[in-house]
Design an enzyme around this catalytic site. Structure first.
Site, PDB file in Angstrom:
ATOM      1  N   GLY A  29       0.846  -1.200   0.000  1.00 23.97           N
ATOM      2  CA  GLY A  29       0.000   0.000   0.000  1.00 23.97           C
ATOM      3  C   GLY A  29       0.879   1.247   0.000  1.00 23.97           C
ATOM      4  N   HIS A  30       1.859   1.269   0.889  1.00 24.12           N
ATOM      5  CA  HIS A  30       2.782   2.413   0.948  1.00 24.12           C
ATOM      6  C   HIS A  30       3.561   2.549  -0.365  1.00 24.12           C
ATOM      7  CE1 HIS A  30       2.759   1.264   5.407  1.00 24.12           C
ATOM      8  NE2 HIS A  30       2.301   2.492   5.424  1.00 24.12           N
ATOM      9  N   GLN A  56      -0.061  10.425  18.206  1.00 21.19           N
ATOM     10  CA  GLN A  56      -1.317   9.978  17.607  1.00 21.19           C
ATOM     11  C   GLN A  56      -1.765   8.618  18.105  1.00 21.19           C
ATOM     12  OE1 GLN A  56       0.437   9.958  13.526  1.00 21.19           O
ATOM     13  NE2 GLN A  56      -0.942   8.242  13.185  1.00 21.19           N
ATOM     14  N   ASP A 148      -7.272   5.166   5.231  1.00 20.13           N
ATOM     15  CA  ASP A 148      -7.564   5.953   6.436  1.00 20.13           C
ATOM     16  C   ASP A 148      -8.447   7.133   6.002  1.00 20.13           C
ATOM     17  OD1 ASP A 148      -5.637   4.655   8.524  1.00 20.13           O
ATOM     18  OD2 ASP A 148      -4.498   4.852   6.687  1.00 20.13           O
ATOM     19  N   SER A 189       0.095  -2.129   8.307  1.00 19.10           N
ATOM     20  CA  SER A 189       1.268  -2.577   9.076  1.00 19.10           C
ATOM     21  C   SER A 189       0.828  -3.444  10.251  1.00 19.10           C
ATOM     22  CB  SER A 189       2.038  -1.364   9.581  1.00 19.10           C
ATOM     23  OG  SER A 189       2.315  -0.501   8.499  1.00 19.10           O
TER      24      SER A 189
HETATM   25  P1  AMP Z   1       0.730   4.555   8.006  1.00 19.34           P
HETATM   26  O1  AMP Z   1       2.157   4.185   7.837  1.00 19.34           O
HETATM   27  O2  AMP Z   1      -0.155   3.424   8.344  1.00 19.34           O
HETATM   28  O3  AMP Z   1       0.532   5.786   8.823  1.00 19.34           O
HETATM   29  O4  AMP Z   1       0.244   4.967   6.544  1.00 19.34           O
HETATM   30  C1  AMP Z   1       0.940   5.901   5.770  1.00 19.34           C
HETATM   31  C2  AMP Z   1       0.099   6.249   4.556  1.00 19.34           C
HETATM   32  O5  AMP Z   1      -0.147   5.054   3.805  1.00 19.34           O
HETATM   33  C3  AMP Z   1      -1.275   6.800   4.936  1.00 19.34           C
HETATM   34  O6  AMP Z   1      -1.612   7.839   4.038  1.00 19.34           O
HETATM   35  C4  AMP Z   1      -2.169   5.615   4.773  1.00 19.34           C
HETATM   36  O7  AMP Z   1      -3.502   5.941   4.477  1.00 19.34           O
HETATM   37  C5  AMP Z   1      -1.523   4.922   3.591  1.00 19.34           C
HETATM   38  N1  AMP Z   1      -1.899   3.519   3.537  1.00 19.34           N
HETATM   39  C6  AMP Z   1      -1.795   2.595   4.542  1.00 19.34           C
HETATM   40  N2  AMP Z   1      -2.286   1.416   4.148  1.00 19.34           N
HETATM   41  C7  AMP Z   1      -2.722   1.586   2.869  1.00 19.34           C
HETATM   42  C8  AMP Z   1      -3.356   0.741   1.907  1.00 19.34           C
HETATM   43  N3  AMP Z   1      -3.632  -0.540   2.179  1.00 19.34           N
HETATM   44  N4  AMP Z   1      -3.667   1.262   0.703  1.00 19.34           N
HETATM   45  C9  AMP Z   1      -3.399   2.564   0.414  1.00 19.34           C
HETATM   46  N5  AMP Z   1      -2.804   3.415   1.270  1.00 19.34           N
HETATM   47  C10 AMP Z   1      -2.475   2.938   2.478  1.00 19.34           C
END
Ligand code: AMP
Length: 280
Positions: A29-30, A56, A148, A189
């Site tokens: 996703g990232h 957060q 999110d 994650s």
């Molecule tokens: P995080 O590391 O979980 O804070 O996520 C960092 C960015 O990646 C945020 O903008 C999340 O919305 C995005 N993100 C996390 N998981 C996914 C996913 N499965 N598909 C698309 N974007 C994602």
């Protein structure tokens, strides 16, 4: 060659680029967000941050067990065409004497009764860290995942309330669709914290969104979605059909979204999809 930087003073020559903020423990996703950023950036720099933001997390244990592996993450960023990986310490993001109170929260961060109600203080922390990271990185665009959804709406609202600019420089927030595993589970994650049994059950969240999407009435859709979670021994926190932009009640003729939060084992997962009529 990608540059790994820990201090904000090393960020001067990458202003005006495309920024992807993350907390690390990177997954596809990232990586998809980073590739989108690469396409948008052209010759401008792509900057990714990895910062597990303490402000957060509403649960200390969630913060402590959040997966961390900078070496692995750096290799993934480099492979995705990232120019600068910014991995600051807490002191760089929140230097001694920085304002500890969260910035003014937009309505979508406080009124819907979704993540705002279930994770006290979460969006205060999200707004605080985004504000700081935008100040330090000074991007022209920032890419966030639709996974999110409320967070994306909050960050959009925060920037909109500042006239689409950050400290005078235009800033555009770009949403990217959720990337899913083969069984439909939204990549996260936190998925790595699930044992095999709970991992199988976690697919109930996406099944819940599909089932809810079969009903034209919001209340019936929410109820049908909850039943899918319960049938899979997944504990619902909320299943809510809302206006996609305000996250208030659905409005005739306006886009709507179904949002779900649930606990699988001890792990809290969220997902959302267009409503009605969501299919994989
Ligand atoms: P995080 O590391 O979980 O804070 O996520 C960092 C960015 O990646 C945020 O903008 C999340 O919305 C995005 N993100 C996390 N998981 C996914 C996913 N499965 N598909 C698309 N974007 C994602």
């Amino acid at each position: 060659m990608m540059k790994l930087v820990h201090d904000s003073t090393e960020l001067h020559d990458c202003r005006g680029g495309v920024f992807v903020p993350t907390m690390g423990a990177l997954h596809d996703g990232h990586i998809t967000l980073m590739k989108r950023a690469r396409e948008l950036a052209g010759a401008r720099p792509v900057v990714v941050s990895i910062f597990v933001n303490p402000t957060q997390f509403n649960e200390k244990s969630d913060f402590e067990r959040y997966p961390r592996n900078l070496e692995r993450d750096a290799a993934l960023c480099e492979g995705a065409g990232v120019d600068v990986l910014f991995a600051p310490t807490v002191e760089v993001v929140y230097p001694p004497g920085h304002a500890t109170h969260p910035p003014m929260l937009p309505a979508v961060a406080a009124e819907p009764g979704l993540e705002d109600a279930h994770r006290q203080g979460h969006f205060g922390g999200v707004c605080m860290v985004c504000k700081r990271l935008f100040e330090l990185v000074r991007p022209r665009q920032a890419v966030f995942g639709e996974k999110d959804w409320q967070q994306l709406a909050v960050v959009r609202a925060m920037v909109r309330e500042l006239g689409g600019a950050w400290e005078g420089a235009p800033l555009e927030i770009i949403g990217h669709p959720t990337v899913r595993e083969a069984d439909g589970l939204a990549m996260s994650s936190r998925n790595t914290l699930l044992g095999p049994n709970h991992r199988r059950r976690a697919a109930a969240l996406v099944k819940c969104l599909i089932e809810a999407g079969r009903y034209a009435d919001p209340a019936r859709a929410e109820e049908a979605g909850r039943l899918v979670l319960l049938a899979n021994l997944v504990e619902p926190e909320y299943v809510a059909v809302r206006d996609a932009a305000t996250l208030g009640p659905v409005r005739p003729g306006e886009a709507a979204r179904c949002l779900v939060a649930a606990r699988v084992g001890g792990v809290r997962l969220i997902d959302n999809a267009v409503w009605p009529g969501f299919a994989l």
